[in-house]
Design an enzyme around this catalytic site. Sequence first.
Site, PDB file in Angstrom:
ATOM      1  N   CYS A  68       0.834  -1.207   0.000  1.00 34.32           N
ATOM      2  CA  CYS A  68       0.000   0.000   0.000  1.00 34.32           C
ATOM      3  C   CYS A  68       0.869   1.258   0.000  1.00 34.32           C
ATOM      4  CB  CYS A  68      -0.923  -0.009   1.214  1.00 34.32           C
ATOM      5  SG  CYS A  68      -2.067   1.385   1.210  1.00 34.32           S
ATOM      6  N   CYS A  72       0.117   4.741   6.985  1.00 34.25           N
ATOM      7  CA  CYS A  72      -0.581   4.661   8.268  1.00 34.25           C
ATOM      8  C   CYS A  72       0.341   3.954   9.269  1.00 34.25           C
ATOM      9  CB  CYS A  72      -1.883   3.884   8.106  1.00 34.25           C
ATOM     10  SG  CYS A  72      -2.840   4.450   6.670  1.00 34.25           S
ATOM     11  N   CYS A  75      -0.003   0.211  10.334  1.00 36.04           N
ATOM     12  CA  CYS A  75      -0.426  -0.819   9.377  1.00 36.04           C
ATOM     13  C   CYS A  75       0.711  -1.664   8.797  1.00 36.04           C
ATOM     14  CB  CYS A  75      -1.203  -0.177   8.241  1.00 36.04           C
ATOM     15  SG  CYS A  75      -1.898  -1.430   7.126  1.00 36.04           S
ATOM     16  N   CYS A 112     -16.410  -9.416   5.233  1.00 35.69           N
ATOM     17  CA  CYS A 112     -15.797  -8.118   4.900  1.00 35.69           C
ATOM     18  C   CYS A 112     -14.513  -8.318   4.096  1.00 35.69           C
ATOM     19  CB  CYS A 112     -15.489  -7.344   6.181  1.00 35.69           C
ATOM     20  SG  CYS A 112     -14.699  -5.761   5.837  1.00 35.69           S
ATOM     21  N   CYS A 143     -19.517  -6.527   3.169  1.00 40.19           N
ATOM     22  CA  CYS A 143     -18.818  -5.314   3.600  1.00 40.19           C
ATOM     23  C   CYS A 143     -17.508  -5.253   2.821  1.00 40.19           C
ATOM     24  CB  CYS A 143     -18.544  -5.371   5.103  1.00 40.19           C
ATOM     25  SG  CYS A 143     -17.648  -3.925   5.729  1.00 40.19           S
ATOM     26  N   CYS A 203     -19.675   1.493   8.291  1.00 42.01           N
ATOM     27  CA  CYS A 203     -18.921   0.815   9.337  1.00 42.01           C
ATOM     28  C   CYS A 203     -17.701   1.698   9.593  1.00 42.01           C
ATOM     29  CB  CYS A 203     -18.500  -0.575   8.860  1.00 42.01           C
ATOM     30  SG  CYS A 203     -17.387  -1.411  10.012  1.00 42.01           S
ATOM     31  N   ARG A 275     -18.308  -3.272  17.531  1.00 36.56           N
ATOM     32  CA  ARG A 275     -17.502  -4.492  17.320  1.00 36.56           C
ATOM     33  C   ARG A 275     -16.200  -4.455  18.117  1.00 36.56           C
ATOM     34  NH1 ARG A 275     -16.970  -4.570  11.905  1.00 36.56           N
ATOM     35  NH2 ARG A 275     -19.088  -5.346  11.881  1.00 36.56           N
TER      36      ARG A 275
HETATM   37  N1  SAM Z   1      -6.760   0.456   2.948  1.00 37.05           N
HETATM   38  C1  SAM Z   1      -8.047   0.668   3.458  1.00 37.05           C
HETATM   39  C2  SAM Z   1      -8.129   1.759   4.488  1.00 37.05           C
HETATM   40  O1  SAM Z   1      -7.136   2.111   5.060  1.00 37.05           O
HETATM   41  O2  SAM Z   1      -9.220   2.252   4.720  1.00 37.05           O
HETATM   42  C3  SAM Z   1      -8.683  -0.584   4.025  1.00 37.05           C
HETATM   43  C4  SAM Z   1      -7.870  -1.550   4.821  1.00 37.05           C
HETATM   44  S1  SAM Z   1      -7.211  -0.934   6.373  1.00 37.05           S
HETATM   45  C5  SAM Z   1      -6.139  -2.241   6.817  1.00 37.05           C
HETATM   46  C6  SAM Z   1      -8.604  -1.030   7.465  1.00 37.05           C
HETATM   47  C7  SAM Z   1      -8.430  -0.621   8.886  1.00 37.05           C
HETATM   48  O3  SAM Z   1      -7.699  -1.605   9.601  1.00 37.05           O
HETATM   49  C8  SAM Z   1      -7.665   0.648   9.187  1.00 37.05           C
HETATM   50  O4  SAM Z   1      -8.424   1.796   8.992  1.00 37.05           O
HETATM   51  C9  SAM Z   1      -7.330   0.467  10.654  1.00 37.05           C
HETATM   52  O5  SAM Z   1      -8.359   1.004  11.455  1.00 37.05           O
HETATM   53  C10 SAM Z   1      -7.301  -1.057  10.822  1.00 37.05           C
HETATM   54  N2  SAM Z   1      -5.961  -1.525  11.157  1.00 37.05           N
HETATM   55  C11 SAM Z   1      -4.902  -1.617  10.320  1.00 37.05           C
HETATM   56  N3  SAM Z   1      -3.807  -2.069  10.956  1.00 37.05           N
HETATM   57  C12 SAM Z   1      -4.165  -2.251  12.251  1.00 37.05           C
HETATM   58  C13 SAM Z   1      -3.457  -2.689  13.406  1.00 37.05           C
HETATM   59  N4  SAM Z   1      -2.170  -2.999  13.365  1.00 37.05           N
HETATM   60  N5  SAM Z   1      -4.135  -2.778  14.571  1.00 37.05           N
HETATM   61  C14 SAM Z   1      -5.453  -2.443  14.616  1.00 37.05           C
HETATM   62  N6  SAM Z   1      -6.164  -2.032  13.558  1.00 37.05           N
HETATM   63  C15 SAM Z   1      -5.531  -1.918  12.385  1.00 37.05           C
HETATM   64  C1  DTB Z   2     -11.389  -2.751  11.280  1.00 34.69           C
HETATM   65  O1  DTB Z   2     -11.813  -1.799  11.966  1.00 34.69           O
HETATM   66  N1  DTB Z   2     -10.470  -3.618  11.684  1.00 34.69           N
HETATM   67  C2  DTB Z   2     -10.186  -4.589  10.642  1.00 34.69           C
HETATM   68  C3  DTB Z   2     -11.201  -4.198   9.537  1.00 34.69           C
HETATM   69  N2  DTB Z   2     -11.805  -3.020  10.062  1.00 34.69           N
HETATM   70  C4  DTB Z   2     -10.778  -4.073   8.160  1.00 34.69           C
HETATM   71  C5  DTB Z   2      -8.775  -4.679  10.272  1.00 34.69           C
HETATM   72  C6  DTB Z   2      -7.838  -4.992  11.435  1.00 34.69           C
HETATM   73  C7  DTB Z   2      -6.469  -5.168  10.914  1.00 34.69           C
HETATM   74  C8  DTB Z   2      -5.523  -5.653  11.949  1.00 34.69           C
HETATM   75  C9  DTB Z   2      -4.138  -5.825  11.432  1.00 34.69           C
HETATM   76  C10 DTB Z   2      -4.025  -6.694  10.214  1.00 34.69           C
HETATM   77  O2  DTB Z   2      -4.288  -7.913  10.306  1.00 34.69           O
HETATM   78  O3  DTB Z   2      -3.715  -6.149   9.166  1.00 34.69           O
HETATM   79 FE1  SF4 Z   3      -2.922   1.166   3.275  1.00 39.90          FE
HETATM   80 FE2  SF4 Z   3      -2.885  -0.003   5.635  1.00 39.90          FE
HETATM   81 FE3  SF4 Z   3      -3.287   2.597   5.483  1.00 39.90          FE
HETATM   82 FE4  SF4 Z   3      -5.215   0.908   4.621  1.00 39.90          FE
HETATM   83  S1  SF4 Z   3      -4.493   1.138   6.722  1.00 39.90           S
HETATM   84  S2  SF4 Z   3      -4.473   2.761   3.587  1.00 39.90           S
HETATM   85  S3  SF4 Z   3      -3.926  -0.751   3.829  1.00 39.90           S
HETATM   86  S4  SF4 Z   3      -1.408   1.517   4.875  1.00 39.90           S
END
Ligand code: SAM
Ligand code: DTB
Ligand code: SF4
Length: 338
Positions: A68, A72, A75, A112, A143, A203, A275
Amino acid sequence: MNHAVTLHRPAAPVAAPTAVRWSVEAVQALLDKPFMELLFEAQTVHRRHFPEGDIELATLLSVKTGGCPENCGYCPQAAEFDTGVKAQKLMEVDEVVRAAQAAKDAGATRFCMGAAWRAPKDRDVEKVAVLVEAVKGLGLQTCATLGMLEPHHAEQLKNAGLDYYNHNLDTAPEYYADVVGTRTYQDRLNTLAHVRAAGISVCCGGIIGMGETPVHRAGLIAQLANMAPYPESVPINSLVRVPGTPLADADPVDPLDFVRVIAVARITMPTARVRLSAGRQQLGDAVQALCFMAGANSIFYGDKLLVTGNPDVEADVQLLRKLGLKARQVAATHGEHA
Ligand code: SAM
Ligand code: DTB
Ligand code: SF4
């Protein structure tokens, strides 16, 4: 990251304003209540709005993993962090359908699909629309979480049968630039408005444990609760600290403070499915039970979140059994408010 952040309230999208609006101070006062009083209040609100007390099981699948371009700080899928996650292409429809059918067979009612995109291109949305239609055809609620959407993308996904779009605000507006430098809070709010305008249920939630202060937690909840209407689903994630991400060494959250956030989400958004999301592996059964007491009524269900682990299905089945909690049985009708 020092991106300027706008402190705007979400531009009221399409529906009538909610009756109650929450100041950050009012949310903070709830968070600060004596723990037992807060839990009692949350459980009282919860029973009034969810007399059946069932727990929704939502299964996640990463349909497009890694690589990506966003940064963030939490992430593991951001290309610039060395987390060992390999970039993959969008999954084929057959593979997604197999995973969705397995989730349904295991008792999930919502599926989802997550993609590690900043924003999908037109041709990406076309492909995801095919996935949505196929998953919907299995009788599951659908979702997706794909990053920023243009209005025509939201409409296309709605037409394909998308019930919910996940797009998290993650934290308070004034802390956002400390966590994400490649987009603004307002970018998130814009996508949420497009999702609403297309008639897709929202959501939207956040992450606790990113070094935020209690005021930032109150700010996140106030943002969510003041959306008009507030989200139908509110995922509250506890940060999964992944080595290689900037937040790998963030201080762990006090579990009782996490329970407090769940309780306040319940009180301020009484009809939402709240959730208990990422981070359950670290919480243990007793803290999860407190979260259900505080009004959580949905979990991510399945051995994996997107790329990190989640309690396995057998452990969750046993946990619900031990607590005498029923899983939500039937996929609800399209567009309902929970
Ligand atoms: N790329 C898209 C976005 O950012 O909206 C969708 C996927 S992103 C992985 C979805 C959500 O996962 C993020 O907004 C964040 O709230 C959650 N997330 C990502 N990494 C995480 C982590 N290490 N611990 C908890 N939540 C996480
Ligand atoms: C949300 O609030 N949590 C989920 C889902 N929406 C997409 C993602 C959690 C991701 C946790 C770290 C990972 O496995 O990437
Ligand atoms: Fe990309 Fe992860 Fe950020 Fe979603 S949360 S925009 S997958 S870096």
